[in-house]
Design a protein around this motif. Structure first.
Motif, PDB file in Angstrom:
ATOM      1  N   MET A   1       0.823  -1.195   0.000  1.00  0.00           N
ATOM      2  CA  MET A   1       0.000   0.000   0.000  1.00  0.00           C
ATOM      3  C   MET A   1       0.857   1.244   0.000  1.00  0.00           C
ATOM      4  O   MET A   1       1.841   1.336   0.716  1.00  0.00           O
ATOM      5  N   SER A   2       0.450   2.232  -0.757  1.00  0.00           N
ATOM      6  CA  SER A   2       1.207   3.474  -0.855  1.00  0.00           C
ATOM      7  C   SER A   2       0.918   4.418   0.296  1.00  0.00           C
ATOM      8  O   SER A   2       1.562   5.439   0.413  1.00  0.00           O
ATOM      9  N   GLY A   3      -0.038   4.109   1.150  1.00  0.00           N
ATOM     10  CA  GLY A   3      -0.422   4.999   2.237  1.00  0.00           C
ATOM     11  C   GLY A   3       0.539   5.024   3.399  1.00  0.00           C
ATOM     12  O   GLY A   3       0.388   5.837   4.309  1.00  0.00           O
ATOM     13  N   GLN A   4       1.537   4.167   3.405  1.00  0.00           N
ATOM     14  CA  GLN A   4       2.486   4.152   4.500  1.00  0.00           C
ATOM     15  C   GLN A   4       3.258   5.459   4.532  1.00  0.00           C
ATOM     16  O   GLN A   4       3.680   5.980   3.510  1.00  0.00           O
ATOM     17  N   GLY A   5       3.416   5.990   5.738  1.00  0.00           N
ATOM     18  CA  GLY A   5       4.142   7.243   5.896  1.00  0.00           C
ATOM     19  C   GLY A   5       3.275   8.477   5.759  1.00  0.00           C
ATOM     20  O   GLY A   5       3.780   9.598   5.864  1.00  0.00           O
ATOM     21  N   ALA A   6       1.987   8.303   5.533  1.00  0.00           N
ATOM     22  CA  ALA A   6       1.095   9.455   5.391  1.00  0.00           C
ATOM     23  C   ALA A   6       0.975  10.177   6.729  1.00  0.00           C
ATOM     24  O   ALA A   6       0.899   9.547   7.782  1.00  0.00           O
ATOM     25  N   PRO A   7       0.963  11.508   6.709  1.00  0.00           N
ATOM     26  CA  PRO A   7       0.855  12.259   7.958  1.00  0.00           C
ATOM     27  C   PRO A   7      -0.563  12.205   8.521  1.00  0.00           C
ATOM     28  O   PRO A   7      -1.525  11.987   7.789  1.00  0.00           O
ATOM     29  N   THR A   8      -0.666  12.407   9.816  1.00  0.00           N
ATOM     30  CA  THR A   8      -1.965  12.598  10.443  1.00  0.00           C
ATOM     31  C   THR A   8      -2.234  14.095  10.411  1.00  0.00           C
ATOM     32  O   THR A   8      -1.428  14.886  10.900  1.00  0.00           O
ATOM     33  N   ILE A   9      -3.353  14.476   9.806  1.00  0.00           N
ATOM     34  CA  ILE A   9      -3.659  15.895   9.635  1.00  0.00           C
ATOM     35  C   ILE A   9      -4.972  16.203  10.355  1.00  0.00           C
ATOM     36  O   ILE A   9      -5.993  15.564  10.117  1.00  0.00           O
ATOM     37  N   PHE A  10      -4.914  17.181  11.231  1.00  0.00           N
ATOM     38  CA  PHE A  10      -6.119  17.671  11.885  1.00  0.00           C
ATOM     39  C   PHE A  10      -6.369  19.074  11.351  1.00  0.00           C
ATOM     40  O   PHE A  10      -5.494  19.930  11.426  1.00  0.00           O
ATOM     41  N   VAL A  11      -7.538  19.294  10.802  1.00  0.00           N
ATOM     42  CA  VAL A  11      -7.817  20.578  10.166  1.00  0.00           C
ATOM     43  C   VAL A  11      -9.052  21.235  10.748  1.00  0.00           C
ATOM     44  O   VAL A  11      -9.981  20.567  11.202  1.00  0.00           O
ATOM     45  N   ASP A  12      -9.050  22.544  10.718  1.00  0.00           N
ATOM     46  CA  ASP A  12     -10.201  23.340  11.110  1.00  0.00           C
ATOM     47  C   ASP A  12     -10.797  23.920   9.840  1.00  0.00           C
ATOM     48  O   ASP A  12     -10.154  24.716   9.164  1.00  0.00           O
ATOM     49  N   GLY A  13     -11.984  23.493   9.519  1.00  0.00           N
ATOM     50  CA  GLY A  13     -12.645  23.986   8.321  1.00  0.00           C
ATOM     51  C   GLY A  13     -13.846  24.849   8.628  1.00  0.00           C
ATOM     52  O   GLY A  13     -14.647  25.142   7.735  1.00  0.00           O
ATOM     53  N   GLU A  14     -13.974  25.268   9.885  1.00  0.00           N
ATOM     54  CA  GLU A  14     -15.131  26.060  10.278  1.00  0.00           C
ATOM     55  C   GLU A  14     -15.232  27.310   9.415  1.00  0.00           C
ATOM     56  O   GLU A  14     -14.259  28.033   9.227  1.00  0.00           O
ATOM     57  N   GLY A  15     -16.404  27.518   8.840  1.00  0.00           N
ATOM     58  CA  GLY A  15     -16.652  28.667   7.988  1.00  0.00           C
ATOM     59  C   GLY A  15     -16.378  28.423   6.519  1.00  0.00           C
ATOM     60  O   GLY A  15     -16.691  29.276   5.689  1.00  0.00           O
ATOM     61  N   ALA A  16     -15.788  27.279   6.188  1.00  0.00           N
ATOM     62  CA  ALA A  16     -15.478  26.995   4.786  1.00  0.00           C
ATOM     63  C   ALA A  16     -16.724  26.544   4.034  1.00  0.00           C
ATOM     64  O   ALA A  16     -17.586  25.859   4.579  1.00  0.00           O
ATOM     65  N   ARG A  17     -16.775  26.921   2.792  1.00  0.00           N
ATOM     66  CA  ARG A  17     -17.825  26.468   1.869  1.00  0.00           C
ATOM     67  C   ARG A  17     -17.157  25.484   0.910  1.00  0.00           C
ATOM     68  O   ARG A  17     -16.236  25.857   0.172  1.00  0.00           O
ATOM     69  N   VAL A  18     -17.610  24.226   0.933  1.00  0.00           N
ATOM     70  CA  VAL A  18     -16.921  23.152   0.225  1.00  0.00           C
ATOM     71  C   VAL A  18     -17.886  22.405  -0.687  1.00  0.00           C
ATOM     72  O   VAL A  18     -19.036  22.148  -0.310  1.00  0.00           O
ATOM     73  N   VAL A  19     -17.400  22.036  -1.858  1.00  0.00           N
ATOM     74  CA  VAL A  19     -18.164  21.187  -2.766  1.00  0.00           C
ATOM     75  C   VAL A  19     -17.394  19.895  -2.993  1.00  0.00           C
ATOM     76  O   VAL A  19     -16.172  19.908  -3.130  1.00  0.00           O
ATOM     77  N   ILE A  20     -18.114  18.803  -2.974  1.00  0.00           N
ATOM     78  CA  ILE A  20     -17.582  17.496  -3.354  1.00  0.00           C
ATOM     79  C   ILE A  20     -18.105  17.206  -4.746  1.00  0.00           C
ATOM     80  O   ILE A  20     -19.319  17.181  -4.966  1.00  0.00           O
ATOM     81  N   VAL A  21     -17.195  17.001  -5.698  1.00  0.00           N
ATOM     82  CA  VAL A  21     -17.584  16.637  -7.061  1.00  0.00           C
ATOM     83  C   VAL A  21     -17.133  15.201  -7.264  1.00  0.00           C
ATOM     84  O   VAL A  21     -15.939  14.905  -7.236  1.00  0.00           O
ATOM     85  N   ALA A  22     -18.098  14.299  -7.447  1.00  0.00           N
ATOM     86  CA  ALA A  22     -17.807  12.861  -7.478  1.00  0.00           C
ATOM     87  C   ALA A  22     -18.341  12.211  -8.749  1.00  0.00           C
ATOM     88  O   ALA A  22     -19.475  12.437  -9.150  1.00  0.00           O
ATOM     89  N   SER A  23     -17.498  11.399  -9.327  1.00  0.00           N
ATOM     90  CA  SER A  23     -17.879  10.642 -10.524  1.00  0.00           C
ATOM     91  C   SER A  23     -18.988   9.642 -10.192  1.00  0.00           C
ATOM     92  O   SER A  23     -19.136   9.209  -9.055  1.00  0.00           O
ATOM     93  N   ARG A  24     -19.733   9.247 -11.210  1.00  0.00           N
ATOM     94  CA  ARG A  24     -20.801   8.255 -11.026  1.00  0.00           C
ATOM     95  C   ARG A  24     -20.333   6.818 -11.245  1.00  0.00           C
ATOM     96  O   ARG A  24     -21.024   5.883 -10.894  1.00  0.00           O
ATOM     97  N   TRP A  25     -19.156   6.625 -11.844  1.00  0.00           N
ATOM     98  CA  TRP A  25     -18.666   5.276 -12.142  1.00  0.00           C
ATOM     99  C   TRP A  25     -18.233   4.555 -10.868  1.00  0.00           C
ATOM    100  O   TRP A  25     -17.766   5.170  -9.929  1.00  0.00           O
ATOM    101  N   HIS A  26     -18.352   3.222 -10.861  1.00  0.00           N
ATOM    102  CA  HIS A  26     -17.872   2.363  -9.761  1.00  0.00           C
ATOM    103  C   HIS A  26     -18.537   2.750  -8.433  1.00  0.00           C
ATOM    104  O   HIS A  26     -17.890   3.245  -7.511  1.00  0.00           O
ATOM    105  N   THR A  27     -19.819   2.490  -8.353  1.00  0.00           N
ATOM    106  CA  THR A  27     -20.669   2.950  -7.259  1.00  0.00           C
ATOM    107  C   THR A  27     -20.135   2.605  -5.875  1.00  0.00           C
ATOM    108  O   THR A  27     -20.099   3.466  -4.994  1.00  0.00           O
TER     109      THR A  27
END
Length: 156
Positions: A1-27
Motif C-alpha cells: 500500500m502506498s499509504g504508509q508514511g502518510a501524515p496525520t492531519i487535523f484541520v479546522d474547516g469552520e466557515g469553509a464552503r466546500v463542494v464534493i464533485v464525485a464521478s458516477r462510475w464504480h458505485t
C-alpha cells in the motif's frame, strides 16, 4: 500500500464552503470515497457542503472549475479510473489529473485530489474508505484541501 508514511492531519474547516464533485462510475468505491469525505468535513466543522455528481472522471475538472469560480473555498474531486486493456486509462487519467491541477492554479481554490487511478478494482476498494479498506482517499482529499485553504487564508 502506498499509504504508509502518510501524515496525520487535523484541520479546522469552520466557515469553509466546500463542494464534493464525485464521478458516477464504480458505485461501491464512490460511495466509500464520498462517505469518507463527508465524515472528514463534519469532523473539521464544515457545515456548508454541496455534493455534485459528474458523469465520469474526465468531466471532473470542468465541473470543479465552475464551482471554484462560484466562490467555494475548497473543491474535493473524487473519481476512480481502473486500468483496462486499451490506452483509454492513460488518456483519461492524464487529462483529469492535469485538468484538476489547472483548476487549482487558475482559480487559487484548493482542490482535494481524490482521483484513484488503479490497476484493478481491488486496489480501488482498498483505497475507498470502506469498512475493510486500509486507506480512505476521500478523507485524505478533504484533509489536503482544507489544510491548503488554511495556509492560503494566512496570506490574506
Amino acid at each position: 500500500m502506498s499509504g504508509q508514511g502518510a501524515p496525520t492531519i487535523f484541520v479546522d474547516g469552520e466557515g469553509a464552503r466546500v463542494v464534493i464533485v464525485a464521478s458516477r462510475w464504480h458505485t461501491e468505491v464512490m460511495d466509500g470515497l464520498i462517505a469518507g469525505a463527508q465524515a472528514a468535513l463534519a469532523e473539521a466543522k464544515v457545515t456548508d457542503v454541496t455534493v455534485v455528481r459528474a458523469p465520469g472522471s474526465f468531466e471532473l475538472p470542468i465541473i470543479c472549475q465552475a464551482y471554484a469560480r462560484q466562490g467555494y473555498d475548497a473543491v474535493i474531486a473524487l473519481g476512480v479510473i481502473i486500468r483496462g486493456s486499451t490506452p483509454h486509462f492513460e488518456y483519461v487519467s492524464a487529462a483529469a489529473t492535469d485538468g484538476l491541477s489547472r483548476v487549482a492554479l487558475d482559480t487559487g481554490v484548493p482542490v482535494g485530489f481524490g482521483l484513484l487511478t488503479t490497476d484493478d478494482e481491488q486496489q480501488a476498494l482498498d483505497r475507498a474508505g470502506l469498512a475493510d479498506s486500509p486507506e480512505d482517499k476521500g478523507r485524505e482529499a478533504v484533509e489536503a484541501a482544507l489544510s491548503t485553504w488554511n495556509v492560503l487564508r494566512t496570506l490574506g
